[in-house]
Design an enzyme around this catalytic site. Structure first.
Site: not given
Ligand code: GRF
Length: 199
Positions: A107, A109, A136, A144-145, A173
């Site tokens: 995942n 995060h 991360s 969770l996380d 990033q």
């Molecule tokens: C991102 O910031 C990701 O870290 C979070 O959801 C946001 C959007 O992700 N979990 P995406 O554009 O759908 O990949």
């Protein structure tokens, strides 16, 4: 070839980078992009890249997480993934679901874990006056996380930053970090990758 399935909930920008990295780098093959939202914009992006998609609306299962997951598992298991990547996937998965992929589920995060698990990570970093923020990639475990960290990218918090400007800087990033971590993970390398982002 390692088979990778990706779970999304929205735009799927992280999913797209993973799919492009696998298509360009040939280190794995994306076999499915699945979502808990039939309207997730990322589903069309995945299909445009020739990746099979599936969607199960979690809302039609009310509070019965297990029933939703049982439905979502059908296309996932049919795709026979070796690795499962959560990418902007916004549902908390039950320990039963996680157990089926323990050790091969990642995942991303948007915080420097273990700081700020859960939601509103950028606002919490701003409220705390942190000088740095970031993202991360971690192995998913029942908590969770909280699984082992496989990579992080650090960005500066700048004067005048809002949650939106910081999120945009971190997202850049994320798109660099996740594909590199997945490639290493597939190669059996679990040493954490640390990236320093620019302003
Ligand atoms: C991102 O910031 C990701 O870290 C979070 O959801 C946001 C959007 O992700 N979990 P995406 O554009 O759908 O990949």
């Amino acid at each position: 070839m390692t088979r990778v399935a990706i779970l999304i909930s929205g735009g799927g920008s992280n999913m797209l980078r993973l799919v492009q990295a696998m298509h360009d780098g040939g280190f794995a093959t994306p076999v499915l992009v699945a979502s808990n939202d039939l309207q997730a914009a990322g589903l069309a992006k995945a299909a445009a890249h020739g990746v099979a998609t599936a969607a199960v609306d979690h809302r039609s299962f009310g509070r019965d997480r297990a029933a939703f997951e049982a439905q979502l598992l059908q296309p996932i298991l049919a795709a026979k993934p070796d690795v499962l990547c959560l990418a902007g996937f916004m549902r908390v998965l039950t320990p039963d679901f996680v157990r089926q992929f323990e050790g091969r589920m990642l995942n991303i995060h948007p915080s420097l874990l273990p700081k700020y698990p859960g939601l509103h990570t950028h606002q919490r970093a701003l409220d705390a006056g942190d000088a740095q923020a970031g993202c991360s990639v971690h192995e998913v475990t029942a908590e969770l996380d909280a699984g082992p960290i496989l990579g992080q990218a650090v960005v500066p918090v700048l004067p005048g930053d809002t949650a939106e400007t910081l999120a945009a800087r971190v997202l850049i990033q994320e798109h660099l970090l996740y594909p590199q971590v997945l490639r290493r993970f597939v190669a059996g390398d679990r040493t954490p990758l640390m990236l320093e982002g620019s302003a």
